[in-house]
Write an enzyme that holds these catalytic residues in place. Structure first.
Site, PDB file in Angstrom:
ATOM      1  N   CYS A 228       0.862  -1.195   0.000  1.00 20.11           N
ATOM      2  CA  CYS A 228       0.000   0.000   0.000  1.00 20.11           C
ATOM      3  C   CYS A 228       0.897   1.243   0.000  1.00 20.11           C
ATOM      4  O   CYS A 228       0.798   2.119   0.867  1.00 20.11           O
ATOM      5  CB  CYS A 228      -0.931   0.020   1.193  1.00 20.11           C
ATOM      6  SG  CYS A 228      -1.860  -1.514   1.432  1.00 20.11           S
ATOM      7  N   ALA A 230       1.672   3.960  -2.090  1.00 21.28           N
ATOM      8  CA  ALA A 230       1.454   5.345  -2.514  1.00 21.28           C
ATOM      9  C   ALA A 230       0.965   6.200  -1.341  1.00 21.28           C
ATOM     10  O   ALA A 230       0.356   5.668  -0.405  1.00 21.28           O
ATOM     11  CB  ALA A 230       0.440   5.377  -3.655  1.00 21.28           C
ATOM     12  N   PRO A 231       1.271   7.510  -1.376  1.00 19.50           N
ATOM     13  CA  PRO A 231       1.899   8.270  -2.455  1.00 19.50           C
ATOM     14  C   PRO A 231       3.420   8.196  -2.514  1.00 19.50           C
ATOM     15  O   PRO A 231       4.033   8.775  -3.399  1.00 19.50           O
ATOM     16  CB  PRO A 231       1.444   9.700  -2.177  1.00 19.50           C
ATOM     17  CG  PRO A 231       1.286   9.740  -0.697  1.00 19.50           C
ATOM     18  CD  PRO A 231       0.764   8.397  -0.302  1.00 19.50           C
ATOM     19  N   GLY A 232       4.053   7.519  -1.553  1.00 20.58           N
ATOM     20  CA  GLY A 232       5.456   7.199  -1.735  1.00 20.58           C
ATOM     21  C   GLY A 232       6.448   7.807  -0.775  1.00 20.58           C
ATOM     22  O   GLY A 232       7.656   7.586  -0.915  1.00 20.58           O
ATOM     23  N   GLY A 233       5.992   8.544   0.226  1.00 23.25           N
ATOM     24  CA  GLY A 233       6.948   9.122   1.162  1.00 23.25           C
ATOM     25  C   GLY A 233       7.771   8.074   1.876  1.00 23.25           C
ATOM     26  O   GLY A 233       8.994   8.213   2.031  1.00 23.25           O
ATOM     27  N   LYS A 234       7.121   6.993   2.286  1.00 23.79           N
ATOM     28  CA  LYS A 234       7.837   5.927   2.991  1.00 23.79           C
ATOM     29  C   LYS A 234       8.673   5.100   2.023  1.00 23.79           C
ATOM     30  O   LYS A 234       9.751   4.615   2.395  1.00 23.79           O
ATOM     31  CB  LYS A 234       6.836   5.074   3.764  1.00 23.79           C
ATOM     32  CG  LYS A 234       6.094   5.851   4.844  1.00 23.79           C
ATOM     33  CD  LYS A 234       5.046   5.023   5.526  1.00 23.79           C
ATOM     34  CE  LYS A 234       4.265   5.839   6.548  1.00 23.79           C
ATOM     35  NZ  LYS A 234       3.486   6.937   5.916  1.00 23.79           N
ATOM     36  N   ASP A 275      -2.985  -5.542  -6.074  1.00 21.25           N
ATOM     37  CA  ASP A 275      -3.636  -5.512  -4.762  1.00 21.25           C
ATOM     38  C   ASP A 275      -2.751  -6.248  -3.765  1.00 21.25           C
ATOM     39  O   ASP A 275      -2.475  -7.442  -3.921  1.00 21.25           O
ATOM     40  CB  ASP A 275      -5.010  -6.174  -4.857  1.00 21.25           C
ATOM     41  CG  ASP A 275      -5.820  -6.036  -3.575  1.00 21.25           C
ATOM     42  OD1 ASP A 275      -5.235  -5.735  -2.522  1.00 21.25           O
ATOM     43  OD2 ASP A 275      -7.042  -6.226  -3.632  1.00 21.25           O
ATOM     44  N   ASP A 291       1.678   0.054   5.631  1.00 27.89           N
ATOM     45  CA  ASP A 291       1.025   1.318   5.978  1.00 27.89           C
ATOM     46  C   ASP A 291      -0.400   1.193   5.451  1.00 27.89           C
ATOM     47  O   ASP A 291      -0.703   1.559   4.325  1.00 27.89           O
ATOM     48  CB  ASP A 291       1.770   2.484   5.336  1.00 27.89           C
ATOM     49  CG  ASP A 291       1.208   3.828   5.750  1.00 27.89           C
ATOM     50  OD1 ASP A 291       0.380   3.866   6.677  1.00 27.89           O
ATOM     51  OD2 ASP A 291       1.584   4.848   5.137  1.00 27.89           O
ATOM     52  N   CYS A 344      -2.462   5.922   9.922  1.00 26.19           N
ATOM     53  CA  CYS A 344      -2.553   7.333  10.330  1.00 26.19           C
ATOM     54  C   CYS A 344      -3.942   7.581  10.912  1.00 26.19           C
ATOM     55  O   CYS A 344      -4.661   8.489  10.503  1.00 26.19           O
ATOM     56  CB  CYS A 344      -2.257   8.267   9.165  1.00 26.19           C
ATOM     57  SG  CYS A 344      -3.298   8.041   7.700  1.00 26.19           S
TER      58      CYS A 344
END
Length: 408
Positions: A228, A230-234, A275, A291, A344
């Site tokens: 999971c 996106a958006p890709g910070g991790k 998926d 995440d 989050c």
């Protein structure tokens, strides 16, 4: 005279409160408007969403009957401008009356004028008599946050500061260094003005959002799965730390954003559009970051519409999806490997309750997490629970739950 800011803010509130759209999506739909007016409209609409309960309590003594929803939003906007955003009294009243007339609500123009004049005459002192944190928080959320409810709700009244993560070896010339890593900038700082952003050295990431990867502690060259993603910070964090990253994301548009973020930072990862609940790797991973999709109530400072759009019943659907993804992640974890689960969310059903169930169901056990830079976030079970009320002197942080699991 037409007021593009008020017109746009009215459209944003209608999109969120009447149509159930996220505020960012409604903002993106505003195309025929100057950037300055768009930003001001966003600020006004977000202020109304942050303080809806308080604004309604201020207006209530002056309303003999329930106004149409469109009219209530106009009254909220006028009151919010005066009480929270420093709009001069004559402008707060006048622009609301003009907006009423322009929206074919002319018969109510006198009412709007009279009610807002009374609000102005009462003055900001009226706010001192109200329990704003409680008024601005839905009952289901307040109850679920337990002893932290007031601290969280108080923090929600303020806009979130801007945090960044950096590539190894890069230190920006400005910004407040944070104890957990990264740097913080004041509310309203343009991202493009941050040293290193245009050069692909930094990316926007809340201090709490940066913790899951740090607690996973990937080693250089280690194969790491980011589910999971996106958006890709991790994903960017993992790649910047030297991990060999496989990033799985089922949404094509969000995967495109992830790819763009990696390219801007000149980082590499294997990207798989699939998926995460059904995708199978050829070999298991020694480190997995999940995440998981969640209610995102921990980001309400940045997305004040969330507490309007979410309902208590929505959490059950989220937890079922989280359990499915935990099952999938556990099946992809190599013996001796570690799995970090993060959401989050401020909701306990999406946090410790999910980990308790996963340990009982999957033969996993908690691997307690140390966090010397933020010891108050460590629970008595070794999980991490951040919330917006932490670091009040620094401007708070997003709400996250983080747990690390290993095979029993």
């Amino acid at each position: 005279m037409p007021d593009p800011t008020r017109d746009a803010a009215f459209s944003l509130l209608h999109a969120v409160l009447a149509k159930g759209k996220p505020l960012d999506a409604a903002l993106d739909a505003l195309t025929r408007i100057e950037a300055r007016d768009k930003a001001a409209a966003h600020r006004l609409a977000a202020c109304v969403l942050r303080h809806t309960g308080t604004l309604d309590a201020v207006l209530e003594p002056y309303l003999r009957r329930e106004p149409p929803p469109e009219l209530r939003n106009i009254l909220r906007m006028g009151a919010a401008g005066f009480l929270f955003l420093g709009t001069p009294p004559h402008a707060a009243v006048g622009t609301a009356v003009d907006l009423t007339r322009s929206r074919k609500l002319a018969p109510f123009a006198g009412l709007v004028n009279a009610v807002l004049r009374k609000v102005v005459n009462a003055g900001p002192v009226v706010l001192e008599e109200l329990d704003m944190p409680r008024l601005d928080t839905p009952a289901w959320a307040w109850t679920s946050w337990g002893q932290n409810a007031r601290a969280i709700a108080t923090a929600h009244a303020q806009e979130a500061w801007l945090d960044i993560s950096t590539l190894p070896g890069f230190t920006p010339e400005t910004g407040e260094p944070l104890p957990t890593g990264g740097y913080r900038y004041p509310v309203g700082t343009p991202v493009a003005d941050i040293p290193g952003f245009n050069e692909g050295k930094v990316w926007v990431q809340d201090a709490a959002a940066a913790l899951p990867v740090k607690l996973l502690a990937p080693q250089p060259g280690e194969r790491v799965l980011d589910l999971c993603a996106a958006p890709g910070g991790k994903t960017c964090q993992l790649a910047a730390m030297g991990a060999e990253v496989t990033a799985v994301e089922r949404d094509k548009a969000r995967m495109a954003t992830l790819r763009s973020n990696l390219e801007r930072l000149r980082l590499r990862a294997e990207l798989i559009t699939a998926d995460g609940a059904s995708w199978k790797p050829a070999t298991p991973f020694s480190a997995i970051l999940l995440d998981a999709p969640c209610s995102a109530t921990g980001t309400a400072r940045r997305h004040p519409e969330l507490l309007h759009l979410r309902k208590a019943r929505d959490i059950d659907a989220m937890t079922a999806q989280q359990d499915t993804l935990l099952d999938a992640a556990a099946a992809m974890l190599a013996p001796g490997g570690r799995l970090v689960y993060a959401v989050c969310s401020l909701q306990p059903q999406e946090g410790s309750t999910r980990i308790d169930a996963a340990c009982a169901r999957l033969g996993l056990k908690r691997d307690p997490l140390p966090l010397p830079a933020l010891p108050e976030a460590v629970t008595d079970r070794g999980d991490i629970r951040t919330h917006p009320g932490l670091w009040p002197e620094r401007g708070g942080m997003d709400g996250f739950f983080i747990a690390r699991l290993v095979h029993a």
